[in-house]
Structure formats: C-alpha cells, structure tokens
Scaffold this active site. Structure first.
Site, PDB file in Angstrom:
ATOM      1  N   ASP A 114     -10.171   1.755  -3.504  1.00 54.53           N
ATOM      2  CA  ASP A 114     -11.573   1.869  -2.077  1.00 54.53           C
ATOM      3  C   ASP A 114     -12.525   1.823  -1.667  1.00 54.53           C
ATOM      4  O   ASP A 114     -13.560   1.114  -0.804  1.00 54.53           O
ATOM      5  CB  ASP A 114     -10.514   2.841  -0.975  1.00 54.53           C
ATOM      6  CG  ASP A 114      -9.520   2.200  -0.568  1.00 54.53           C
ATOM      7  OD1 ASP A 114      -8.902   1.415   0.103  1.00 54.53           O
ATOM      8  OD2 ASP A 114      -8.725   3.347   0.364  1.00 54.53           O
ATOM      9  N   ASP A 159       0.777  -1.317  -0.082  1.00 54.06           N
ATOM     10  CA  ASP A 159       0.393   0.127   0.171  1.00 54.06           C
ATOM     11  C   ASP A 159       0.942   1.405  -0.095  1.00 54.06           C
ATOM     12  O   ASP A 159       2.136   1.077   0.576  1.00 54.06           O
ATOM     13  CB  ASP A 159      -1.163  -0.327   1.158  1.00 54.06           C
ATOM     14  CG  ASP A 159      -2.543   0.965   1.120  1.00 54.06           C
ATOM     15  OD1 ASP A 159      -2.522   1.879   0.289  1.00 54.06           O
ATOM     16  OD2 ASP A 159      -3.261   0.719   1.853  1.00 54.06           O
TER      17      ASP A 159
HETATM   18  C1  GLA Z   1      -5.806   1.283   2.214  1.00 54.66           C
HETATM   19  C2  GLA Z   1      -5.839   0.559   1.711  1.00 54.66           C
HETATM   20  C3  GLA Z   1      -7.003  -0.249   2.148  1.00 54.66           C
HETATM   21  C4  GLA Z   1      -6.782  -1.329   3.257  1.00 54.66           C
HETATM   22  C5  GLA Z   1      -6.328   0.604   4.263  1.00 54.66           C
HETATM   23  C6  GLA Z   1      -5.376   0.424   5.399  1.00 54.66           C
HETATM   24  O1  GLA Z   1      -6.649   2.731   2.938  1.00 54.66           O
HETATM   25  O2  GLA Z   1      -6.671   0.823  -0.327  1.00 54.66           O
HETATM   26  O3  GLA Z   1      -7.278  -1.350   1.138  1.00 54.66           O
HETATM   27  O4  GLA Z   1      -5.280  -1.651   2.674  1.00 54.66           O
HETATM   28  O5  GLA Z   1      -5.704   1.270   3.578  1.00 54.66           O
HETATM   29  O6  GLA Z   1      -4.880   1.178   6.312  1.00 54.66           O
END
Ligand code: GLA
Length: 747
Positions: free
Chosen positions: A542, A472
């Site tokens: 997301d 990420d």
């Molecule tokens: C980001 C990612 C999510 C998740 C969060 C965790 O927003 O896109 O899928 O992994 O971080 O903190």
C-alpha cells in the site's frame, strides 16, 4: 537431466548439470542427505560425504549426520521435519527406507495445494522415497522434483497412516535441508504494512533463528522465503540458496545451527497452531517448497526462482499475456465516487494511453466507508446508477478493459451478511471477537461459507463484463476456531481456512479463466509463491511512495519476478509519506513491476497528463522486457546510505535492456561514478540511449558490452535546476529524486 539410483551403493544422485542432490540409504535404513548444492559428476559414489556407516545414534548421539527425514527423539536433537503423536502418546518415529520410484515429469500435489507443474514430462524428473515406521505403520513419502531448466528442487512430503490406530501429525515440514557448515549469512524479507520485504541479513549463529507467521496468512511481517549467502557472495558470483514455500497461511522458515556448526534449514506449515489427526488409511500432504541453489550469486538464485515461479507456478492465459497498464481509482477517490466520476476518470486515463480501469473498494452494499457492508456483494445503486454493467460498458466503449476489487473472505458486523449469519465470522463462542479495520474474517474452513461467497461473487462477475479482479484480504485471523470441527480437530483450522480460500480461487478461476487476478492483502501481506498459482500478480504494498518502493521492490525481487509485483504511480504529496517526487521518477520506479497508476487523472495538470502519455508509450514499447526479461540488480538501496538504487531488465539473449539508476537526494560535488551493467553480450556493440524524462531521450552513444559491464556507464550528476522548473508539477523538486534510464539495443 538424470536421477540415478546406484543399487550397490544404495545412493541416488539427482542432477541437471547446474545443481546436484545426493542421498543414500544408511545402514540402519534411514535416508541420508550426502550433498545438496553445487553440481557434481554423475557416476562416482559420494558416500564418503556422510558417515562411513551409520546404524543409528547408539552411543553416538548428537552427531551431525545429514538426514532427509529428521524426526525427534532418536538421537538427533536438531529441529525435526516430522513430528507424529503415536497411539501411545509418544512422538518417536524410526523412518526406514522401504521403496522408491523415479518418475518422468512431476505429479501434482494432492487437493488444492499450489505447486509447480510441467507441460512436458521432459521438463522435470521426480524421485519419491517411502520411509516407514514399523511399530505404527506411518509411511512418509519424500518427494524431490528436479527441473531441467533451473537449478531448483521442488520438495514436499506425504504422511500416511497405514497402521491400525489413529495418530496425530504435529509437525510436517515441506523441506528440511542439512548443510555441512554454518558459514552463511541468513536473509529474510521482513517488515510490516507499507514497509514489506526489507532485506534483513544476519550471520548464522548456533541455535535456532528464523521467521514465521501465525496470522492465518503469510503476512507482511515475514515472507515465506529464506536466503543464504556466503559473506563474499555478490549479485553475480558466489554461492547462494533461495527457498520459498508455496503456501499462503501460517508458516515457519528457520535455520538451526548445531554444536558442530552444521546447519539445518526447515520450511513448512508453522507447527504451533497445527495438529492433523490421521485415522487409519488417511494421509496428509504438505505444501511444496522450492529450493534454488546458485553458484552465480544472488542474481543466479533470483534467475532460478523468477523463472520457475513465472513460468511453472503461474498458470492460465495471463501467465504469458501482456499485462495491461491499469488505472486504479483507490487513491484517486477512496470511497467517494459515482458513475459519472468513474467514467470521467476512465476517459482521462484512456487519453493518456492507459489500457484498463480498475474500480476499487466501495462499489457494493452500503459501503460509504470501511465500517460497513463487507459481505454484501450487491451493487450500490446510489453510487452506480447503471450498476457495474453500466460502468463496464462505458469503459469498454472507450476501448479499455474493466477491473473490480473484492474482499470475499471478510465481513463487517454492520452488514446484511453478518446480520443473517453471525456465526459465519471466525470467533470462539463465549469470547469477544477481536476486530481489525472494523471487520471480521469469514470462516472459510466451512464449505457452506465458501459456497455462499462463491455464488455471490460468481453472480457479480457473470453480470458484468469484468476483465480483472483485485482480491483483497485486509486483516489477520484472531480467535481461531471453527464450529465445523470437533474439539480434537481444531488444529486443522488454519490449514483448512487457507484451503477454503484456495477453493474459492479454484472456482472463480475455473469459471472465469480469462479474468486476470491480482492478489492483495492490505498491500503485500499475502505476497507468496502459493498465491502465484492462482493470481499471477500481487499488489506489492500500500506504500506507493517511489522512494519507499525502491526498497520494497528490491526486497520482493529476491525470489519474486517483476511480472508478479504490482507497482503504481500515485499522486503527490504521497498519501503514505507526504513526499513530493517528480512524476517521471515515480514512473521510472513503477515500470519495474506490473505497471499502473493510482490517482485521479482528472485532477492532473496538462503537463502531468502529457508526461503520463510519454511514460505509458515508453513502457508499452518495452513491455516484453519489463514483464518477461531477466531482472538484474545493480546497486542496493539497503547498502551504504541507501541514496542510490540501480537495476535493469535484459532480454535472455542480451540483445536489449533497460537500465534504471535512481538517486534519492542530491549532494554537492557528487562523485564521478560509473555503473557496471550485467547480463549483456560482452562481444556486442550497443546503442545506449539515455532518458531522464520520458518525452525525449537525452542522446544516444555506441558502447561495447564489455565496456558497459566491466567499466560501466557514466552516472552524471543531474543537470542544474532550470528556471521556473518548480511550477508545473512535473519537474517539481528536480534536484532530488532523480531517475536516469538507459535503453540498450544491440547494433
Ligand atoms: C487495501 C488495499 C488497497 C485498497 C484498500 C481498499 O488496503 O491494499 O489497495 O484496495 O484495501 O479498502
């Protein structure tokens, strides 16, 4: 496939029968682009497509000559490809033809730049043209690789300082493309967090128009993609260009329409916040751009980019291997889990046929929320009493694979890493650091920082059997600066940051070649062609709401293949929109991507669990099609009121296909409607089986490919809501949010 050099006409013709590029050495030694796009016959000279003779812009400044290496200050006032600050401070170059080479295959780019490759020299041919500026000794090598199997040209430039004094590269595009008219509609993929890659279209107008990023990553706001289509171009007819940049940092992608209504496109590193000093003997290579031309509509453009990105940008064993159906715990638990809870979730997932369990954020350091512990890559023993190894062991014992989330480029101020190395976070001494999501970015322009993080992550991945990593990147870069470079070299910072990130990918993918990597950046903020060289799939957004996903996945599909786009079924009410949709609708959307779930399976009703079992079985039986089939768009959520979307995957030979039609809201007295399919064999007969939930098909009919493509398939309005249908959590709000799937098999 050929690259032909006509010595008399001083003209090159690159063609694979599906696209042609014609270049020529002009009378003043500059290299002209005479034609790019539709395939032309080999043999004849096309010099009449450019100026009869061209000795330079003397007394004819501003003329729309198509050029391969445009520079500023010599009579061409359109946006340049290359700007170099000379030892005397001027920025004028006069790049004249010096030599060229025609090579079988495609050499890799220098260093860590992600690029397409060939497995056999017969798959591509490469033309390298050297053009040189005599006063400074600057030599630019223009590289053009044409693929045998796709109407795609890969381009990059190498700028070398062969002169006696230092120069500074101020702009270095990966490609410019001069087109003889401006009757195009420009497409960009623009949005923001949770609304990535909306298709935004505008007719070209005189002047500059385009998109870019100065965020240190390619960004969710604009994607490093430019599309062009004619007003009349459809999904399967008409001319289109699709251009992507294989680079995950700052970029610019723009069109410049001049007074003569010709168009220059350019794509490359954003020249703002970039400057690269070149000492004598040094060279700078740009990232790669891929330029796909289609005479078969936007679908042809996507076919070409999907093919080259899936098969010759992605690499490693996961390029072709079946991607596992995964369950990610993020939306199911957020930070609130322990060993037993994870094992319970994995056990419930396994019972539904899910193949991999992914542990997301929160497993390390004192990470109880998103305020702390990024950078402390040691297991949180309070949550995981038997460590990662213990969870992984139990997950494997269930017969599932195990995956893990990391965010290696980041640090929280509240972390042991930051307390030990506060200077490793990006910032400018004497100025406040801007935080975002309570975190700071580590200075990956510094090799010792990359070394430290590499050691820490390698230790984690070596200590437990880990099959998958979600990498990420949850904030953009502010206060760009690195103390590792002197003041006159700060313009290298952003480029070196991205190279540092690629270096960490190189180390991890080399050390753990069997791990499947999925890139992520707060959802889809670093979803680009460059990342696909390291991680064959990316978290698309997301936003897991299925209605929103129709647009996000449609937009992403313009350049990017389905196999690259992570898509999960999540719980309702949806965590981003609060919307309630039936679980089969959510699955019917997510299957058109790298498929998985992101919810708490222990909190599901029996009916939901049963539905998931059928969904997974349906997907796994057709995984080959979803992952490697040809993706064909049928009805756009960006057209009309956006109430309907339809798309399909078909095998290359058209013998099998899966079609999906989605209706967001139900209307009374819906119009009788037929959906025309694509990509089938018109002379074949097909068994067409309809599904609206995945437990049992609605029925099967036999139809001809000709009828399915030329007349269409009936999209009946949804059947009335059955009594009691609201209660069980599966068929909730059945009238709205409906998906109809069709499975096609050639008889
Ligand atoms: C980001 C990612 C999510 C998740 C969060 C965790 O927003 O896109 O899928 O992994 O971080 O903190």
């Amino acid at each position: 496939m050929t690259i032909d050099w006509n010595d008399t006409a001083r003209e090159w013709h690159l063609t694979n029968g599906r696209t042609s590029w014609v270049l020529r050495v002009l009378e003043n030694g500059w290299v002209a682009l005479l034609h790019a796009g539709a395939p032309l016959a080999m043999g004849p000279s096309y010099r009449h497509l450019g100026p009869a003779t061209f000795e330079g812009y003397d007394n004819r400044v501003n003329e729309p000559i198509g050029l391969a290496a445009p520079v500023p200050g010599v009579g061409d006032f359109r946006v340049p490809a290359i700007v170099v600050e000379n030892p005397d401070g001027s920025t004028v170059l006069d790049l004249r033809y010096r030599a060229h080479r025609i090579l079988a295959g495609k050499p890799p780019l220098a260093g860590l730049l992600p690029c397409t490759y060939v497995e056999d020299p017969a798959e591509a041919d490469t033309l390298e043209i050297d053009v040189a500026d005599a006063p400074t000794g600057v030599v630019v090598t223009l590289s053009f690789s044409i693929f045998r199997d796709w109407p795609v040209m890969a381009r990059s430039m190498r700028i070398a300082n062969d002169g006696p004094a230092g120069v500074v590269v101020r702009a270095a595009m990966s490609a410019t493309l001069d087109l003889p008219d401006a009757a195009w509609t420009l497409q960009t993929l623009s949005g923001t967090w949770a609304r990535e890659r909306d298709v935004v279209e505008r007719p070209l107008v005189p002047g500059r128009q385009g998109v870019g990023s100065l965020r240190g990553g390619s960004g969710a706001e604009h994607n490093p993609f430019l599309g062009l289509r004619r007003a009349s171009t459809t999904e399967d007819a008409g001319e289109a260009w699709g251009i992507v940049l294989a680079w995950s940092g700052n970029f610019i992608a723009e069109a410049d329409v001049d007074a003569h209504r010709t168009t220059r496109l350019r794509i490359g590193i954003h020249p703002d916040a970039f400057a690269w000093p070149l000492e004598p003997g040094a060279a700078f290579t740009t990232p790669e751009a891929l330029l796909a031309w289609s005479g078969d509509g936007l679908g042809g453009m996507s076919d070409a980019l999907h093919g080259v990105l899936r098969e010759r940008m992605a690499r490693g064993p996961w390029r072709d291997a079946d991607r596992p159906v995964l369950l990610n715990n993020w939306e199911g638990t957020y930070f609130d889990f322990d060993h037993d809870r994870l094992v319970e979730m994995a056990t419930a997932a396994k019972a539904m046929g899910i193949e991999m369990f992914v542990l997301d954020d929160g497993w390390f350091g004192a990470r109880s929320d998103d305020h702390r512990a990024l950078g402390d890559w040691n297991v949180n023993r309070v949550k995981l009493r038997e460590g990662l190894e213990g969870v992984a062991r139990e997950v494997h014992a269930l017969g599932m694979q195990f995956g893990l989330w990391i965010e290696p480029e980041m640090v929280n101020a509240d972390s042991d890493l930051f307390r030990a190395h506060p200077d490793w976070a990006i910032g400018i001494p004497g100025r406040k650091r801007t935080e975002s999501r309570q975190q700071l970015v580590l200075d990956f322009a510094r090799p010792e920082v990359v070394d430290h993080v590499a050691d820490a992550i390698i230790a984690v991945l070596a200590a437990a059997p880990i099959d998958y990593v979600k990498w990420d990147w949850n904030r953009f870069i502010t206060e760009p600066f690195t103390p590792s470079l002197p003041p006159e070299r700060q313009g290298e910072f952003f480029f070196r940051y991205t190279l540092g990130m690629y270096e960490l990918y190189r180390r991890l993918t080399t050390r753990f070649p069997d791990i499947l990597f999925e890139s992520c950046a707060g959802g889809g903020a670093r979803f680009d062609a460059g990342m696909l060289a390291w991680a064959p799939q990316a978290w698309t957004s997301d936003d897991t709401d299925a209605v929103e996903r129709l647009r996000i996945q449609w937009g992403s599909s313009l350049p990017y293949p389905l196999s690259s786009a992570g898509a999960h079924v999540s719980a309702i009410p949806n965590h981003q929109t609060g919307r309630l949709t039936p679980i089969d609708f959510r699955a019917a959307v997510a299957m058109f991507g790298a498929f998985g779930y992101e919810l708490d399976p222990t909190a599901m009703t029996d009916a939901e669990r049963e539905a998931v079992r059928h969904q997974v079985a349906f997907y796994v039986e057709r995984r080959d099609l979803f992952q490697r089939g040809r993706f064909l768009r049928l009805r756009s959520p960006f057209e009309g009121d956006g109430n309907e979307t339809a798309w399909m995957v078909a095998s290359a030979d058209g013998s099998r296909a899966v079609v999906a039609h989605y209706r967001v809201l139900q209307h009374p007295m819906p119009v009788r409607d037929r959906l025309r399919l694509r990509g089938l064999d018109p002379s074949a007969r097909y068994l067409v089986t309809a599904w609206s939930s995945f437990d049992a098909p609605l029925g099967t009919v036999e139809r001809g490919g000709d009828e399915l493509m030329r007349v269409g398939i009936g999209i009946e309005p949804q059947e009335p809501v059955p009594a009691g249908a609201w209660a069980d959590g599966v068929r909730i709000v059945r009238a709205d949010f409906t998906a109809r799937m069709f499975d096609l098999r050639r008889v």
